[in-house]
Design a protein around this motif. Structure first.
Motif, PDB file in Angstrom:
ATOM      1  N   LEU A 295       0.272  52.395 -13.413  1.00  0.00           N
ATOM      2  CA  LEU A 295      -0.850  51.737 -12.714  1.00  0.00           C
ATOM      3  C   LEU A 295      -0.679  50.220 -12.716  1.00  0.00           C
ATOM      4  CD1 LEU A 295      -4.028  53.816 -13.772  1.00  0.00           C
ATOM      5  CD2 LEU A 295      -2.719  53.961 -11.656  1.00  0.00           C
ATOM      6  N   THR A 296       0.573  49.795 -12.574  1.00  0.00           N
ATOM      7  CA  THR A 296       0.856  48.354 -12.574  1.00  0.00           C
ATOM      8  C   THR A 296       1.515  47.955 -11.250  1.00  0.00           C
ATOM      9  OG1 THR A 296       3.073  48.713 -13.463  1.00  0.00           O
ATOM     10  CG2 THR A 296       1.310  48.325 -15.062  1.00  0.00           C
ATOM     11  N   TRP A 300      -5.551  47.332  -7.044  1.00  0.00           N
ATOM     12  CA  TRP A 300      -5.965  48.699  -6.716  1.00  0.00           C
ATOM     13  C   TRP A 300      -6.826  48.755  -5.451  1.00  0.00           C
ATOM     14  CZ3 TRP A 300      -7.858  49.893 -12.403  1.00  0.00           C
ATOM     15  CH2 TRP A 300      -6.723  49.970 -13.231  1.00  0.00           C
ATOM     16  N   SER A 314       0.998  55.063  -9.680  1.00  0.00           N
ATOM     17  CA  SER A 314       0.317  56.180 -10.353  1.00  0.00           C
ATOM     18  C   SER A 314       1.284  57.189 -10.985  1.00  0.00           C
ATOM     19  CB  SER A 314      -0.621  56.896  -9.379  1.00  0.00           C
ATOM     20  OG  SER A 314       0.113  57.573  -8.390  1.00  0.00           O
ATOM     21  N   GLU A 355     -12.358  51.679  -8.978  1.00  0.00           N
ATOM     22  CA  GLU A 355     -11.569  51.097 -10.069  1.00  0.00           C
ATOM     23  C   GLU A 355     -12.033  51.581 -11.437  1.00  0.00           C
ATOM     24  OE1 GLU A 355     -10.475  47.043  -9.794  1.00  0.00           O
ATOM     25  OE2 GLU A 355      -9.588  47.323  -7.812  1.00  0.00           O
ATOM     26  N   HIS A 359      -9.656  52.990 -14.298  1.00  0.00           N
ATOM     27  CA  HIS A 359      -9.675  52.440 -15.669  1.00  0.00           C
ATOM     28  C   HIS A 359      -9.728  53.560 -16.696  1.00  0.00           C
ATOM     29  CE1 HIS A 359      -9.539  48.138 -15.872  1.00  0.00           C
ATOM     30  NE2 HIS A 359     -10.228  48.072 -14.743  1.00  0.00           N
ATOM     31  N   LEU A 362      -6.369  54.727 -17.666  1.00  0.00           N
ATOM     32  CA  LEU A 362      -5.398  53.781 -18.226  1.00  0.00           C
ATOM     33  C   LEU A 362      -4.866  54.142 -19.618  1.00  0.00           C
ATOM     34  CD1 LEU A 362      -6.322  50.113 -17.230  1.00  0.00           C
ATOM     35  CD2 LEU A 362      -4.186  51.324 -16.859  1.00  0.00           C
ATOM     36  N   ASN A 366      -0.986  54.228 -20.539  1.00  0.00           N
ATOM     37  CA  ASN A 366      -0.403  53.329 -21.543  1.00  0.00           C
ATOM     38  C   ASN A 366       0.374  54.117 -22.592  1.00  0.00           C
ATOM     39  OD1 ASN A 366      -1.387  51.177 -20.168  1.00  0.00           O
ATOM     40  ND2 ASN A 366      -3.241  50.958 -21.423  1.00  0.00           N
TER      41      ASN A 366
END
Ligand SMILES: Cc1cc2nc3c(=O)[nH]c(=O)nc-3n(C[C@H](O)[C@H](O)[C@H](O)COP(=O)(O)OP(=O)(O)OC[C@H]3O[C@@H](n4cnc5c(N)ncnc54)[C@H](O)[C@@H]3O)c2cc1C
Length: 423
Positions: A295-296, A300, A314, A355, A359, A362, A366
């Motif tokens: 997600l970088t 978005w 994604s 968003e 979130h 995330l 990560n």
């Protein structure tokens, strides 16, 4: 042309968003630069998150009917150690999967037009996106829409044109080819992931698909890091590999050249592949494509415009799985728009709503980014495999990563391996 929601890109993300919206009574126009049934460079593997998204879309049965179902994942470490873990896995070529998804969107009422290439967004007086400039047969056209969804995948051109791109370089590059070997199909009831000193930082795969056709490929991760270290390419001399035009931005020829070279060595040296090639034949070009992960790399959304799927990274780092997550983000965007319609949200509120959904995903992304260290230090896999060979509990733990009931960051990291050794 005019519509309530314009969805640009008919991959898993775009078709999932379009179908969800149309099922809720929204007038949707779905466009793609390519015709229905285009080939997308992919491993074609469908893990449980993709099955779940397809069930949510009501399309699982059609996909399941055509896919090859496999009950096991085999993990092979650089020293040759291997384990098999149970999993609900399926393989279906993207040419078939994406066509089913797009037809599924059309069944729900979506209008699909191919051969339409997105050029740039149209903004209203307040700066909100309200349509797109497109090209059809080389001629410019405008499409007006209340909302636009960008689902153009991992290539950065459309993202840049939509003013969402924060990083043009992909997170990973990967390539694959198809090998037809029907005589081996009956005994090959597992997907294989192969970590090797050859493929660093990354891994190779062998995924048997329907009709005795195997998808074989390799992927190299952490490309942003490598970009800082490598100089622009001056030449490439490897296979006649067809580059899908993707990573043109940052010395990609060199990267793809390296990848081809590694792939050649991989298929010559990995014993199961040697067998596959002895008893079968390569029936496709070797093609490469980028992946965007974690997600970088992109914003978005901006008012009037929600981006989904690989366009916003994604795909999971570490495993490169992205089909399921692309559909999930498509469904999230559609749900945000449906809510906006019901509650008369402003474009900014709609962005916020969407968003928030991203979130919430995330922490899981990560965790995969942390586990990506395995691709840089494949000896970590040797340790995990060595321990897992003796521990059914650990094999179960690895299996539950596949179904996202466990977190890969706990196992496939230096910390995780330390814990394993001290246990
Ligand atoms: C080699 C490789 C192997 C992989 N293996 C797996 C795997 O086994 N399992 C898995 O889950 N994931 C895998 N992935 C990741 C997966 O392919 C992606 O996550 C997934 O395709 C993302 O879907 P998407 O809908 O976001 O984008 P895409 O599938 O890329 O679809 C984007 C669509 O947008 C269209 N488009 C682009 N630009 C424009 C434009 N300007 N105008 C109009 N249309 C446009 C394209 O034609 C395309 O149809 C792999 C990726 C690679 C590269």
């Amino acid at each position: 042309m005019k519509c309530e929601v314009l969805v640009i890109g008919a991959g898993p993300a775009g078709s999932a968003a379009a179908r969800t919206l149309a099922q809720n009574g929204v007038d949707v126009l779905l466009i793609d630069q390519h015709p229905l049934g285009r080939d997308k460079v992919c491993g074609d593997g469908l893990i449980p998150d993709a099955h779940a998204a397809l069930r949510k879309l009501g399309l699982w049965n059609q996909v399941a009917d055509q896919a090859l179902h496999l009950p096991t994942l085999e993990c092979i470490g650089p020293r040759g150690g291997q384990i098999k873990v149970p999993g609900q896995l399926a393989v279906l070529p993207r040419q078939v999967l994406d066509k089913l998804l797009c037809l599924g969107a059309q069944d729900a009422g979506v209008r699909f037009v191919s051969g339409v290439k997105f050029q740039s967004t149209i903004q209203d007086g307040s700066g909100s996106v309200c349509g797109a400039h497109v090209e059809i047969n080389g001629n410019p056209h405008e499409i007006n829409a209340k909302h636009v969804i960008l689902a153009t995948g991992a290539q950065s051109a459309a993202l840049t044109a939509a003013d969402l791109c924060e990083r043009t370089a992909p997170s990973a590059v990967a390539l694959r080819c198809y090998i037809e070997a029907p005589s081996l199909a009956a005994d090959w009831q597992y997907m294989s992931i192969v970590w090797s000193q050859l493929i660093r930082p990354g891994y190779g795969w062998i995924f048997p698909g329907p009709n005795g056709i195997f998808n074989v490929g390799i992927g190299l991760f952490n490309q942003q890091k490598l970009n800082k270290k490598t100089k622009p390419a001056t030449s490439h001399k490897y296979l006649s590999l067809k580059n899908q035009g993707h990573a043109r931005e940052h010395e990609p020829q060199r990267r793809l050249g390296n990848l081809r070279n590694i792939f050649e060595r991989f298929i010559e040296q990995h014993p199961p592949l040697v067998t596959l090639l002895q008893q079968g034949k390569i029936i496709s070009e070797v093609k490469g494509a980028p992946l965007r992960c974690g997600l970088t790399g992109a914003r978005w959304s901006r008012p009037g415009l929600l981006a989904i799927g690989d366009a916003i990274g994604s795909t999971y780092a570490f495993t490169g799985e992205g089909i399921g997550k692309a559909m999930e983000t498509g469904i999230l965007a559609a749900e945000a728009l449906i809510k906006a319609r019901q509650q008369n949200h402003s474009p900014t509120q709609t962005c916020l709503q969407y968003e928030q959904g991203l979130h919430a995903l995330l922490p899981q992304f990560n965790s995969y980014a942390r586990a990506n260290s395995v691709n840089e230090y494949p000896w970590l896999v040797d340790v995990v495999i060595w321990r897992a060979q003796k521990s059914p509990r650990l094999r179960q733990s690895i299996a539950s990563i596949l179904s996202e009931q466990n977190n890969p960051g706990r196992l496939f990291t230096l910390k995780g391996v330390k814990r394993l050794l001290l246990d």
